[in-house]
Design a protein around this motif. Structure first.
Motif, PDB file in Angstrom:
ATOM      1  N   PRO A 133       0.780  -1.249   0.000  1.00  0.00           N
ATOM      2  CA  PRO A 133       0.000   0.000   0.000  1.00  0.00           C
ATOM      3  C   PRO A 133       0.806   1.290   0.000  1.00  0.00           C
ATOM      4  CG  PRO A 133      -1.099  -1.599   1.373  1.00  0.00           C
ATOM      5  CD  PRO A 133       0.183  -2.240   0.944  1.00  0.00           C
ATOM      6  N   ARG A 134       1.846   1.409   0.840  1.00  0.00           N
ATOM      7  CA  ARG A 134       2.584   2.682   0.877  1.00  0.00           C
ATOM      8  C   ARG A 134       3.363   2.907  -0.414  1.00  0.00           C
ATOM      9  NH1 ARG A 134      -0.238   2.593   4.693  1.00  0.00           N
ATOM     10  NH2 ARG A 134      -1.428   3.490   3.003  1.00  0.00           N
ATOM     11  N   GLU A 135       3.857   1.845  -1.032  1.00  0.00           N
ATOM     12  CA  GLU A 135       4.505   1.987  -2.334  1.00  0.00           C
ATOM     13  C   GLU A 135       3.490   2.395  -3.397  1.00  0.00           C
ATOM     14  OE1 GLU A 135       8.119  -1.233  -2.448  1.00  0.00           O
ATOM     15  OE2 GLU A 135       6.082  -2.040  -2.470  1.00  0.00           O
ATOM     16  N   ARG A 136       2.317   1.784  -3.344  1.00  0.00           N
ATOM     17  CA  ARG A 136       1.274   2.118  -4.319  1.00  0.00           C
ATOM     18  C   ARG A 136       0.816   3.561  -4.144  1.00  0.00           C
ATOM     19  NH1 ARG A 136      -1.811  -1.967  -3.495  1.00  0.00           N
ATOM     20  NH2 ARG A 136      -3.534  -1.071  -2.299  1.00  0.00           N
ATOM     21  N   LEU A 167       8.480  11.832  -1.254  1.00  0.00           N
ATOM     22  CA  LEU A 167       9.937  11.986  -1.221  1.00  0.00           C
ATOM     23  C   LEU A 167      10.638  10.634  -1.121  1.00  0.00           C
ATOM     24  CD1 LEU A 167      10.198  15.028   1.206  1.00  0.00           C
ATOM     25  CD2 LEU A 167      10.226  15.052  -1.300  1.00  0.00           C
ATOM     26  N   ALA A 168       9.958   9.635  -0.626  1.00  0.00           N
ATOM     27  CA  ALA A 168      10.524   8.287  -0.550  1.00  0.00           C
ATOM     28  C   ALA A 168       9.414   7.299  -0.221  1.00  0.00           C
ATOM     29  CB  ALA A 168      11.621   8.202   0.508  1.00  0.00           C
ATOM     30  N   SER A 169       9.630   6.057  -0.631  1.00  0.00           N
ATOM     31  CA  SER A 169       8.776   4.960  -0.179  1.00  0.00           C
ATOM     32  C   SER A 169       9.673   3.740  -0.045  1.00  0.00           C
ATOM     33  CB  SER A 169       7.624   4.687  -1.156  1.00  0.00           C
ATOM     34  OG  SER A 169       8.121   4.233  -2.400  1.00  0.00           O
ATOM     35  N   ALA A 170       9.351   2.864   0.899  1.00  0.00           N
ATOM     36  CA  ALA A 170      10.233   1.725   1.137  1.00  0.00           C
ATOM     37  C   ALA A 170       9.518   0.661   1.955  1.00  0.00           C
ATOM     38  CB  ALA A 170      11.500   2.169   1.874  1.00  0.00           C
TER      39      ALA A 170
END
Length: 276
Positions: A77-80, A99-102
């Motif tokens: 979900p957070r990447e999507r 600014l970032a996802s991981a």
């Protein structure tokens, strides 16, 4: 954003970042949150930059399900959400800047997921602002909401969580853009075939708008939405769309009533809002 990997004592942080070293700076926060099962929704200052961190673990079966899906190339979900926000911003919607996802991986299993956003300007929820607004402000916000939601749907993007709580009002002091509404929490959103899922988005909006808007305001919003859809080359018929939206709203109300022990009526009469 550029791909990044950061090795930690508790797994490998794998993702993408706006500038080199950002995820490395955040690694200790992520590992600590993962170890303690913490949900992050907080601002931090890293390298003299203000950031908003949104992170959570995937409990129980969700951990294994999302780990398997991610191994098959399907983002968590957070990447999507990061991808969806980038898509929205590229098409000039007002949405938070990722600014970032991981994810924190250990043994091939997702232990934690993180999204890093640039902070929004000072803002209020649309619901809170609406209650204290003048008639002119409400008219302006209603027209903008109709225009942006119509444009979203004309591009076959269905938000899937388009509740009023996920629409906020705030002017960007560093921009000449006079729009005031921002769209939040777009992680559910799939791209839909034409006409698919639009009624659900409207049901989400109507969940609270029916009580918040005056009837004439709600009617104006629905007419503006239909007019903007036509202007975007993807016309809709309110007479067929609103009954579907009303059914979705009823289901949402029933779930909220069960969750909160409330007793809000399930039915909404959509017929007065369709021009004869």
């Amino acid at each position: 954003m550029k791909p990044a990997r950061v090795a930690t004592a508790h797994g490998t942080l794998v993702g993408a970042e706006e500038w080199p070293g950002l995820l490395a700076e955040l690694a200790h926060i992520v590992t600590e949150a993962a170890r303690n099962g913490l949900v992050l929704g907080t601002s931090k200052e890293i390298a003299r930059r203000s950031l908003w961190l949104k992170g959570d673990h995937l409990p129980g079966s969700a951990r294994w399900r999302y780990s398997l899906r991610r191994a098959l190339g399907i983002p968590v979900p957070r990447e999507r959400e990061a991808r969806n926000l980038i898509w929205l911003r590229e098409r000039l919607f007002r949405a938070p800047r990722p600014l970032a996802s991981a994810v924190l991986l250990r043994g091939g299993v997702v232990r934690y997921q993180l999204l890093v956003l640039a902070p929004l300007p000072v803002h209020r929820s649309l619901s809170d602002a609406w209650r204290a607004a003048s008639a002119d402000e409400r008219s302006r916000w209603s027209a903008e909401l109709a225009r942006e939601v119509a444009r979203l749907h004309s591009l076959h993007f269905v938000h899937r969580d388009l509740h009023l709580r996920n629409v906020v009002i705030g002017r960007d002091p560093f921009s000449t853009d006079e729009r005031e509404l921002w769209l939040l929490d777009a992680w559910h959103a799939p791209f839909a075939r034409p006409g698919r899922g639009v009624a659900y988005d409207l049901g989400c909006l109507l969940l609270d708008a029916i009580a918040l808007f005056e009837p004439q305001e709600l009617g104006a919003w629905l007419r503006d939405y239909a007019r903007e859809r036509a202007a975007q080359g993807s016309p809709v018929e309110l007479a067929s769309l609103l009954p579907q939206a009303a059914r979705h709203r009823s289901a949402l109300v029933a779930r909220r009533n069960a969750r909160e022990g409330a007793a809000v009526g399930l039915d909404w009469d959509w017929r007065p809002f369709v021009e004869r």
